[in-house]
Design a protein around this motif. Structure first.
Motif, short mmCIF file in Angstrom:
data_model
loop_
_atom_site.label_atom_id
_atom_site.label_comp_id
_atom_site.label_asym_id
_atom_site.label_seq_id
_atom_site.Cartn_x
_atom_site.Cartn_y
_atom_site.Cartn_z
N ASP A 105 92.31 -42.96 72.70
CA ASP A 105 92.33 -43.40 74.09
C ASP A 105 91.04 -42.99 74.81
O ASP A 105 90.54 -43.72 75.67
N GLU A 106 90.52 -41.82 74.46
CA GLU A 106 89.24 -41.41 75.05
C GLU A 106 88.10 -42.29 74.53
O GLU A 106 87.15 -42.58 75.28
N GLY A 132 92.82 -30.39 68.91
CA GLY A 132 93.76 -30.44 70.01
C GLY A 132 94.15 -31.85 70.40
O GLY A 132 95.24 -32.07 70.93
N HIS A 133 93.27 -32.83 70.14
CA HIS A 133 93.53 -34.20 70.56
C HIS A 133 93.80 -35.15 69.41
O HIS A 133 94.50 -36.14 69.58
N SER A 179 93.45 -51.29 63.75
CA SER A 179 92.37 -51.41 64.73
C SER A 179 92.69 -50.66 66.02
O SER A 179 91.78 -50.22 66.72
N VAL A 180 93.98 -50.48 66.33
CA VAL A 180 94.36 -49.77 67.55
C VAL A 180 93.97 -48.29 67.49
O VAL A 180 93.95 -47.62 68.53
N TYR A 181 93.68 -47.79 66.29
CA TYR A 181 93.31 -46.38 66.15
C TYR A 181 91.81 -46.14 66.33
O TYR A 181 91.35 -45.01 66.23
N MET A 182 91.07 -47.20 66.61
CA MET A 182 89.67 -47.10 67.06
C MET A 182 88.76 -46.37 66.07
O MET A 182 87.89 -45.60 66.46
N LEU A 183 88.94 -46.60 64.77
CA LEU A 183 88.07 -45.97 63.79
C LEU A 183 86.62 -46.38 63.99
O LEU A 183 85.70 -45.55 63.91
#
Length: 461
Positions: free
Chosen positions: A18-19, A333-334, A364-368
């Motif tokens: 998300d960041e 932590g994230h 793709s939603v995991y933004m690799l």
């Protein structure tokens, strides 16, 4: 205390997906950002626009991206103390602000480049402003009263702009009006109608995009409430300690009267989540934590020999929260995905002309790809081999890949492949068409594993 904890090790935790989405959105031009918001994340638009200006001045390091959240949580701690002072007295307010700062979940979202710290500040500001109005002095003129209500409406608009789910705080406000000054209901109604009218376009846009953005959230049942009580602090010992202190506060008339305040928004969100969309996620409800610690602060002040036992109770909560606070500021932590080490592996072996294939597909939603883009240095950044259209060109967070991977091979001498998990075959996580195209022209030279990822280097046959 909130600022001290928030700024300590602020840049240590790796960015999570998300960041990374925040970074992708705010690094675009305003025109490109507007195009993105027309397709996805419209509800985060105000936050993205603010952070776009912020990063233009302070850069896009992890510290720079997260600093506004730390400042917002620091403000929230102060507002929590001020709210506690108005409701239960100065010492109770002090304990409330300190307890809020010590909650591990609060630290997590203070150190996150998302809007949750800011929306919590806005919700508490709206609550504090409402209590001010309910405590108005007889010498307030009608003009001043109208201005105060406009200020309250503005705080509600700010809350909705930062996160629409936080408007559930209105249920707490209704209760405060009912128990503190019933005749103020007209002002509350007018301010709420004004705020919702101003937020109507965002409400409609959020509704239109909700199917894509929050379809993954499961509908909660009644058994979800205990889990949420834990998730709002990230630590059962802290949750139990705050609940105990809140129950102690209920030994007074005011404590019992205000007991529903922190829980009504949670119930409201649970009810709303029984419809077509669910909103049952702890970070969406972070704004209720200050209301909870206000009640707990009042309970601390009601302990026997409170002059000594109240600060002792805060110290006990700090001890219970210590492990959780340390974990939240840790490297993992994230996220459990080490984009940075994968990027270092690629950069260390990079040669001009290298290409790269990050796993996308259903993942793709995991933004690799964004994780690699963020941590790879500009001078050692392989081209994305199967990229057909960038996310920016699509006004989206996800790019388009080649429909025919074999036709997109351009003779790159070496290809870095990065996939999720740890496998012996670095191509295993890719779509079959991409695997076939690569296997036909390349051989795996070496495979490295970092936390959560497999990095393979392929060379041309």
């Amino acid at each position: 205390m909130a600022l001290l904890l928030g700024f300590r090790h602020l840049g240590r935790p790796l960015l999570w997906r998300d960041e990374l989405a925040t970074w992708s959105a705010t690094s675009r031009s305003l025109g490109q950002l507007w195009g993105l918001l027309g397709n996805v994340d419209a509800v985060s638009g105000a936050y993205y626009v603010f952070l776009h200006g912020w990063t233009a001045v302070f850069g896009d390091s992890a510290v720079a991206l997260r600093t506004p959240s730390v400042l917002a949580v620091g403000l929230t701690a102060g507002l929590t103390a001020a709210l506690g002072k108005r409701l239960f007295g100065a010492r109770a307010g002090l304990w409330a602000g300190l307890l809020f700062a010590l909650v591990p979940a609060v630290l997590r979202y203070a150190q996150e480049a998302r809007s949750y710290g800011m929306v919590t500040a806005a919700a508490v500001l709206a609550t504090w402003q409402l209590v001010r109005i309910l405590d108005c002095k007889p010498d307030w003129s009608r003009r001043r009263m109208r201005l105060e209500w406009l200020g309250y409406a503005g705080a509600l608009v700010l809350t909705g702009l930062l996160h629409l789910v936080a408007l559930a705080v209105l249920t707490s406000h209704l209760w405060l009006v009912r128990t503190r000054r019933r005749r103020a209901w007209r002002g509350l109604l007018a301010a709420t109608v004004l705020a919702l009218a101003l937020l109507a376009p965002l409400l409609l846009a959020g509704r239109a995009e909700s199917g894509r953005q929050i379809s993954w959230i499961q509908r909660p049942n009644l058994l979800a409430f205990p889990g949420m009580i834990h998730d709002l602090t990230f630590a059962w010992p802290v949750s139990i300690a705050l609940l105990v202190l809140a129950l102690v506060a209920c030994t007074t008339r005011d404590g019992l009267r205000y007991l529903p305040v922190p829980f009504l928004p949670i119930v409201a969100v649970w009810i709303a989540s029984q419809g077509s969309n669910s909103y049952w996620v702890e970070r969406y409800l972070l704004f209720t934590v200050p209301l909870w610690t206000v009640l707990a602060g009042a309970g601390a002040e009601r302990l026997l020999r409170a002059r000594w036992t109240a600060p002792a109770a805060v110290v006990v909560v700090a001890a219970l929260a210590f492990t959780g606070l340390r974990q939240q500021s840790g490297l993992w932590g994230h996220t459990g995905t080490d984009w940075r080490d994968a990027a270092r592996t690629i950069a260390a072996g990079y040669r001009p002309g290298d290409a790269m294939v990050p796993e996308r597909g259903g993942a793709s939603v995991y933004m690799l790809d964004l994780g690699l883009d963020y941590y790879l240095p500009a001078k050692a950044h392989p081209k994305d081999l199967f990229l057909a259209r960038t996310a920016v060109a699509r006004d989206d967070l996800v790019p388009t890949e080649c429909a025919d991977p074999a036709a997109c091979l351009d003779g790159a001498p070496r290809v870095w492949v990065v996939t999720f998990g740890h496998t012996h075959d670095p191509l295993a996580g890719l779509p079959r068409s991409q695997q076939d195209a690569l296997r036909a022209h390349y051989t795996v030279l070496k495979t490295d594993h970092v936390k959560g990822l497999t990095v393979g280097l392929l060379v041309q046959d």
